[in-house]
Scaffold this active site. Structure first.
Site, mmCIF file in Angstrom:
data_model
loop_
_atom_site.group_PDB
_atom_site.id
_atom_site.type_symbol
_atom_site.label_atom_id
_atom_site.label_comp_id
_atom_site.label_asym_id
_atom_site.label_seq_id
_atom_site.Cartn_x
_atom_site.Cartn_y
_atom_site.Cartn_z
ATOM 1 N N GLU A 99 -6.166 -7.932 1.337
ATOM 2 C CA GLU A 99 -4.772 -7.891 1.532
ATOM 3 C C GLU A 99 -4.542 -7.616 2.983
ATOM 4 O OE1 GLU A 99 -3.469 -4.611 -1.327
ATOM 5 O OE2 GLU A 99 -5.461 -4.859 -1.962
ATOM 6 N N HIS B 166 2.896 0.143 -3.217
ATOM 7 C CA HIS B 166 3.250 -1.294 -3.370
ATOM 8 C C HIS B 166 4.886 -1.420 -3.635
ATOM 9 C CE1 HIS B 166 -0.589 -2.478 -2.608
ATOM 10 N NE2 HIS B 166 -1.282 -2.443 -3.932
ATOM 11 N N HIS C 42 -1.625 -10.147 -3.024
ATOM 12 C CA HIS C 42 -2.372 -9.372 -3.783
ATOM 13 C C HIS C 42 -3.290 -10.210 -4.928
ATOM 14 C CE1 HIS C 42 -4.443 -5.751 -5.331
ATOM 15 N NE2 HIS C 42 -3.391 -4.805 -4.769
ATOM 16 N N SER C 43 -3.765 -11.434 -4.508
ATOM 17 C CA SER C 43 -4.733 -12.004 -5.388
ATOM 18 C C SER C 43 -5.963 -11.265 -5.232
ATOM 19 C CB SER C 43 -5.022 -13.427 -4.831
ATOM 20 O OG SER C 43 -3.574 -14.165 -5.157
ATOM 21 N N TYR C 44 -6.628 -11.231 -6.515
ATOM 22 C CA TYR C 44 -7.810 -10.869 -6.958
ATOM 23 C C TYR C 44 -9.002 -11.985 -6.929
ATOM 24 C CZ TYR C 44 -6.314 -6.087 -8.502
ATOM 25 O OH TYR C 44 -5.963 -4.770 -8.401
ATOM 26 N N ASN D 226 0.754 -1.226 0.084
ATOM 27 C CA ASN D 226 -0.104 0.039 -0.071
ATOM 28 C C ASN D 226 0.766 1.247 -0.030
ATOM 29 O OD1 ASN D 226 -2.443 1.833 0.475
ATOM 30 N ND2 ASN D 226 -3.233 0.065 0.011
ATOM 31 N N ARG D 227 0.208 2.218 0.321
ATOM 32 C CA ARG D 227 0.930 3.746 0.127
ATOM 33 C C ARG D 227 1.746 4.257 1.241
ATOM 34 N NH1 ARG D 227 -3.947 3.164 -1.995
ATOM 35 N NH2 ARG D 227 -3.883 3.213 -4.571
ATOM 36 N N ASP E 218 -11.545 0.793 -0.830
ATOM 37 C CA ASP E 218 -10.227 0.752 -1.050
ATOM 38 C C ASP E 218 -9.713 1.192 0.159
ATOM 39 O OD1 ASP E 218 -7.618 0.300 -2.051
ATOM 40 O OD2 ASP E 218 -7.918 1.571 -3.716
ATOM 41 N N GLN F 62 -6.795 -4.503 3.978
ATOM 42 C CA GLN F 62 -7.216 -3.627 2.780
ATOM 43 C C GLN F 62 -8.244 -4.542 1.880
ATOM 44 O OE1 GLN F 62 -5.709 -0.593 2.493
ATOM 45 N NE2 GLN F 62 -6.439 0.133 0.797
#
Ligand code: GLA
Length: 390
Positions: free
Chosen positions: A355, A141, A215-217, A115-116, A287, A327
């Protein structure tokens, strides 16, 4: 055919007191993992694909490029198996220009910092470090070439905890602007209890922020089958961390009660996503980092973080983690330009990510749990995904 009923208490009990971790208990029958060439990187190195399965027909494929979970096939309530993660069937998909420009991090390991980080900057021990601003004004990331784009060393294994692969990578001192040489190991273990354990370990030569995640979707109806807005989501969190319009936490820990962020009872992801709400406007959609409920004294132990149920297939995904946050990203930036494994375009909100992590921008937020790893200490976190259907 009903093949397994969800069992959250089991996950926690087995995962906490379970058998020795794979990393402590090295390879025995490596032929349980089928290895092949996945593709060639622009610099000529070869990326490999590792395929393994369990006793109930759960099958997964991982590449050592980015530690990406390329496919994850699980039975639905009729026993029909589908691939429930978004991605591509060739390395080229993950290397393509379209992927790089709108990089959605499909299936990848994220580091050094998930993340940021606000303004691409943090100060540690009096020194200011400058990182890539690869997401508007912020760092996201791990930067321009995060752990999702490096080639990991891989060691397949099979032992009494399950089958999988141990990935390791040495991140050089100064890589992507981060201090310290960091040795990282991530172990994927698929068990016959239908769990996928992802275990992260790291050490460093200088103090550095670390926040590793996966980070799987997911689309529990099968990747490429359209919207995830009907999936029912439960997040075990009384609070979340609201953000500014660049998705940096404001520092507030806000109760979810009475907001569209209250997922304590399972709720369809789409039910409130278009509500008139500033946080949803910033997303746009979900998000956000959720502050997981954790009993006193359970730091570093697995707690149930989230459960997702898909009504048509009956698939259930449960996530337990040692991390303080998760997340929830509702796939807002997918826009139909990427075509996945089944040949179908991934449109907006056709996949979601959950996440497990420390909170975003922690290096600049004095009241968030620290993400600083000191030399001599070992970073150790674990997240366990349980697959079932009913
Ligand atoms: C995370 C971020 C999102 C987005 C995705 C990748 O979930 O929070 O804003 O950047 O990664 O597209």
């Amino acid at each position: 055919m009903k093949w397994m009923i969800a069992s959250a208490p089991w996950v926690l009990a087995a995962a906490i007191s379970g058998p020795a971790l794979a990393a402590d208990n090295p390879a025995s029958m490596t032929d349980a993992v089928k290895t092949s060439v996945f593709g060639t990187l622009p610099d000529g190195r070869e990326a490999r694909l590792y395929r393994f399965s369990n006793a109930h027909g759960v099958e997964m494929a991982v590449t050592n490029y980015g530690g990406i979970i390329v496919s994850l096939r699980t039975p639905d309530s009729d026993g029909d198996v589908d691939d429930i993660v978004l991605g591509f069937d060739s390395l080229d998909g993950y290397l393509s220009r379209a992927y790089q420009t709108s990089n959605p991090y499909f299936g990848a390991l994220i580091g050094r910092y998930g993340n940021r980080i606000a303004g691409g900057e943090f100060t540690l021990d009096g020194k200011t470090y400058t990182l890539a601003k690869n997401n508007g004004p912020n760092h996201l990331h791990g930067g321009n070439k995060g752990f999702n784009q490096v080639l990991w060393d891989a060691k397949p294994f099979s032992n009494d905890t399950g089958t999988g692969v141990i990935l390791s990578y040495t991140s050089a001192d100064g890589e992507e602007g981060y201090p310290g040489k960091m040795d990282v190991t991530v172990t994927y273990t698929l068990s016959d209890q239908d769990t996928l354990s992802v275990e992260y370990n790291a050490t460093t030569t200088k103090a550095t922020p670390v926040n590793l995640t996966q980070h799987s979707y997911f689309n529990l109806e099968g990747e490429g089958s359209g919207s995830i807005l009907d999936h029912r989501l439960m997040i075990n969190a009384d609070a979340f961390t609201p953000v500014d319009k660049t998705l940096i936490p404001t520092g507030e820990i806000r109760p979810v009660k009475g907001t569209p962020f209250d997922f304590r009872e399972a709720t369809a992801i789409g039910k409130r996503i278009n509500d008139d709400n500033t946080q949803l406007e910033y997303g746009p959609g979900y998000d956000h980092n959720f502050v997981l409920n954790r009993p006193d004294g359970s730091d570093g132990e697995l707690v149930l973080a989230a459960r997702v149920t898909e009504p048509d297939s009956g698939r259930i995904l449960e996530i337990a983690t040692t991390e303080p946050g998760i997340q929830f990203y509702s796939g807002n930036f997918l826009d139909g330009t990427l075509t996945g494994k089944s040949g179908r375009a991934y449109g907006r909100r056709n996949g979601f990510a959950l996440e497990s992590q420390h909170f975003p921008d922690s290096p600049n937020q004095k009241d968030f749990p620290s993400t600083i790893l000191e030399p001599g200490d070992t970073y150790h976190t674990r997240t366990v995904y349980t697959f079932s259907a009913r």
